[in-house]
Design a protein around this motif. Structure first.
Motif, short mmCIF file in Angstrom:
data_model
loop_
_atom_site.label_atom_id
_atom_site.label_comp_id
_atom_site.label_asym_id
_atom_site.label_seq_id
_atom_site.Cartn_x
_atom_site.Cartn_y
_atom_site.Cartn_z
N VAL A 1 -28.83 -6.70 80.24
CA VAL A 1 -30.08 -5.68 80.46
C VAL A 1 -30.14 -5.44 81.55
N HIS A 2 -29.97 -6.02 82.44
CA HIS A 2 -29.87 -5.70 84.56
C HIS A 2 -28.70 -4.98 85.03
N LYS A 3 -26.97 -5.64 84.09
CA LYS A 3 -25.61 -5.24 84.94
C LYS A 3 -25.91 -3.56 85.89
N GLY A 4 -25.82 -3.40 86.61
CA GLY A 4 -26.18 -2.03 87.58
C GLY A 4 -26.93 -1.81 88.27
N GLU A 5 -28.05 -2.76 88.58
CA GLU A 5 -29.49 -2.19 88.99
C GLU A 5 -29.00 -2.51 90.94
N ASP A 6 -28.24 -3.81 90.84
CA ASP A 6 -27.66 -4.20 92.35
C ASP A 6 -26.33 -3.77 92.86
N SER A 7 -25.91 -3.41 91.94
CA SER A 7 -24.63 -3.75 91.56
C SER A 7 -23.96 -3.00 91.04
N ILE A 8 -22.70 -2.88 91.05
CA ILE A 8 -21.79 -1.84 90.22
C ILE A 8 -21.62 -1.99 88.90
N GLY A 9 -21.52 -1.85 87.65
CA GLY A 9 -21.19 -1.79 86.43
C GLY A 9 -22.72 -0.73 86.36
N ASN A 10 -22.78 -1.42 84.12
CA ASN A 10 -23.46 -0.82 84.03
C ASN A 10 -24.31 -1.74 82.51
N PRO A 11 -25.65 -1.41 82.38
CA PRO A 11 -26.34 -2.41 81.38
C PRO A 11 -25.08 -2.10 80.23
N MET A 12 -25.64 -2.44 78.80
CA MET A 12 -25.32 -2.74 77.41
C MET A 12 -26.49 -2.21 76.93
N TRP A 13 -27.67 -1.92 77.00
CA TRP A 13 -28.44 -0.84 76.49
C TRP A 13 -29.09 0.03 76.84
N GLU A 14 -29.01 0.66 76.60
CA GLU A 14 -29.79 2.04 77.43
C GLU A 14 -30.96 1.43 77.13
N ILE A 15 -31.20 1.75 78.78
CA ILE A 15 -33.12 0.51 79.27
C ILE A 15 -34.09 1.79 78.82
N SER A 16 -34.05 2.19 78.76
CA SER A 16 -35.10 3.94 78.35
C SER A 16 -35.55 4.16 77.06
N ASN A 17 -34.96 3.83 76.19
CA ASN A 17 -35.62 3.88 74.86
C ASN A 17 -34.62 1.93 74.49
N LYS A 18 -34.31 1.13 74.88
CA LYS A 18 -33.85 -0.62 74.29
C LYS A 18 -33.13 0.01 73.48
N LEU A 19 -31.74 1.45 72.85
CA LEU A 19 -31.26 1.14 72.46
C LEU A 19 -29.54 0.32 72.17
N ILE A 20 -29.16 -0.65 71.86
CA ILE A 20 -27.50 -0.71 72.18
C ILE A 20 -27.09 -0.07 72.32
N LYS A 21 -26.05 0.23 73.07
CA LYS A 21 -24.86 1.00 73.41
C LYS A 21 -23.62 0.51 72.90
N PHE A 22 -22.69 1.74 72.83
CA PHE A 22 -21.06 1.60 71.56
C PHE A 22 -20.52 0.79 73.24
N THR A 23 -20.44 1.19 74.07
CA THR A 23 -19.95 -0.07 74.97
C THR A 23 -20.74 0.53 76.25
N PRO A 24 -20.78 -0.25 77.21
CA PRO A 24 -21.38 -0.02 78.66
C PRO A 24 -21.51 1.37 79.25
N GLU A 25 -20.93 1.60 79.28
CA GLU A 25 -19.96 3.39 79.86
C GLU A 25 -20.79 4.15 78.86
N SER A 26 -21.06 4.17 77.58
CA SER A 26 -21.14 5.36 76.25
C SER A 26 -22.99 5.84 76.93
N HIS A 27 -22.96 6.74 75.92
CA HIS A 27 -24.46 7.07 75.37
C HIS A 27 -24.64 7.55 74.15
N PHE A 28 -24.66 6.88 73.10
CA PHE A 28 -24.29 6.86 72.22
C PHE A 28 -24.18 5.34 71.46
N SER A 29 -24.52 5.13 70.16
CA SER A 29 -24.64 3.80 69.82
C SER A 29 -23.39 3.76 68.17
N ASP A 30 -23.78 2.38 67.88
CA ASP A 30 -23.19 2.16 66.73
C ASP A 30 -24.47 0.98 65.92
#
Length: 377
Positions: A164-193
């Motif tokens: 949930v919090h990855k990337g807030e204060d360091s490098i990296g990306n969260p595994m959930w899209e915080i705006s819509n609460k949906l799990i991502k396919f990968t932390p870098e992607s903007h779509f789901s599985d």
């Protein structure tokens, strides 16, 4: 619809096999024998391999690698079967070879390793993290926490914190899209599985994660249930392997069809309905997907499909797995096809040979779910 009749509330789990007349003795034997074949059977059947004094791994036999998917599945199998030694062996292997201690993926796990632990890739696959966390919580509740890395509950909470919090204060990306609460396919992607969506897990995370994240997980559970309504075809019930946040198939990666990943959607819907019964749409969806496959008598005739149901010439790579997930949907389905799929599944053996890993993982989850042994611990 909201109901308090799910197993989470009643503590009662359906034994669908028993409902259909199979005896408890034969059901218990089938479950135990299946676990033993997968973990300790011959070289054509087993997928588990102990390593040294205190580790072990699950091998993807089709790709000859170790994946977070399989390792987290193995841990879930073990905690459900009360196999602590095997659980701990798998988790130690994961922590030694897959866990990122630093860098952009710190707190995550490399999704694929060679059998000796060398990483094939550094990036994580979020379905591994969510299964790791759930299996670890169950282990904590069933066996109690031990010394690190067997302090299961802390390990689970830390995984979810990173998700949930990855990337807030360091490098990296969260595994959930915080705006819509949906799990991502990968932390870098903007779509789901769609098959990554496990609202029944998120309900439990909302009770057991770090307190500051509990509301997020409650909202994620609701968001996933709504997302699945958008991504499953309203006629056939079929979902794509990858889908955009609006539910439309993701077409740029070549995974816009009903294929291997997508089989798990039916199983996940069945288990969510069994545990929580929060939405009658899941019953409708289970009926639809079983209806679509009901007239295909030989599972070797299963194909790749467009979501509207048109079939490709190419056959399904994992027909036993597809049968298993369709049978697991019977936890939600309420039409005659539900019994048909359960009986067909009961009479189908484990797959042997090169492609057995994925089929048999889905097989085992269906087996324990339909026998009332896939439980919230």
């Amino acid at each position: 619809m909201y109901s308090n009749s799910g197993a989470f509330y009643t503590k009662e789990y359906r034994n669908v096999f028993k409902e259909l007349g199979y005896s408890e003795k034969e059901i218990d034997k089938k479950v135990e024998d299946t676990f033993n074949e997968m973990f300790y059977g011959d070289e054509h059947t087993r997928i588990y391999h102990p390593v040294g004094e205190d580790m072990g791994y699950i091998v993807d036999t089709g790709n000859i690698d170790v994946r977070t998917e399989g390792m987290s599945y193995g841990m879930m199998m073990c905690v459900q079967m009360n196999k602590k030694e095997e659980f701990d062996r798998i988790w130690r292997w994961v922590k030694k070879y897959m866990y990122h201690k630093s860098g952009e993926y710190a707190g995550y796990f490399a999704w694929s390793c060679k059998l000796d632990g060398t990483r094939n890739a550094n990036g994580p696959a979020p379905d591994g993290e969510e299964y790791f966390a759930m299996a670890l919580f169950f282990a904590s509740h069933r066996w109690g926490d031990g010394p690190e890395p067997l302090n299961y509950s802390i390990q689970a909470k830390e995984i979810l914190k990173a998700c949930v919090h990855k990337g807030e204060d360091s490098i990296g990306n969260p595994m959930w899209e915080i705006s819509n609460k949906l799990i991502k396919f990968t932390p870098e992607s903007h779509f789901s599985d769609p098959s990554y969506h496990l609202p029944h897990f998120y309900e439990l995370f909302s009770l057991w994660a770090y307190e500051e994240d509990r509301q997020f997980w409650a909202e994620a559970a609701a968001a996933s249930r709504e997302y699945l309504k958008k991504t499953c075809n309203p006629v056939t019930g079929l979902a794509a392997e990858y889908a955009n946040y609006d539910g439309t198939p993701e077409t740029t990666k070549g995974h816009q069809y009903f294929y291997s990943d997508a089989y798990r959607v039916a199983a996940n819907i069945g288990l969510d309905y069994e545990w929580f019964k929060k939405d009658d749409w899941e019953r409708e969806e289970a009926n639809k997907i079983q209806s679509f496959f009901a007239d295909i008598e030989d599972i070797n005739d299963y194909r790749i499909y467009n979501l509207d149901g048109t079939a490709f010439e190419e056959k399904a790579l994992h027909p036993v797995g597809l049968l298993a997930t369709n049978a697991m949907a019977s936890l939600a389905a309420d039409r005659p096809n539900a019994e048909k799929f359960v009986r067909k599944f009961w009479n189908t053996p484990l797959r042997t040979g090169v492609r057995r890993y994925y089929d048999n993982c889905l097989y085992f989850f269906s087996l324990i779910a339909l026998s009332g042994k896939y439980r919230i611990w």
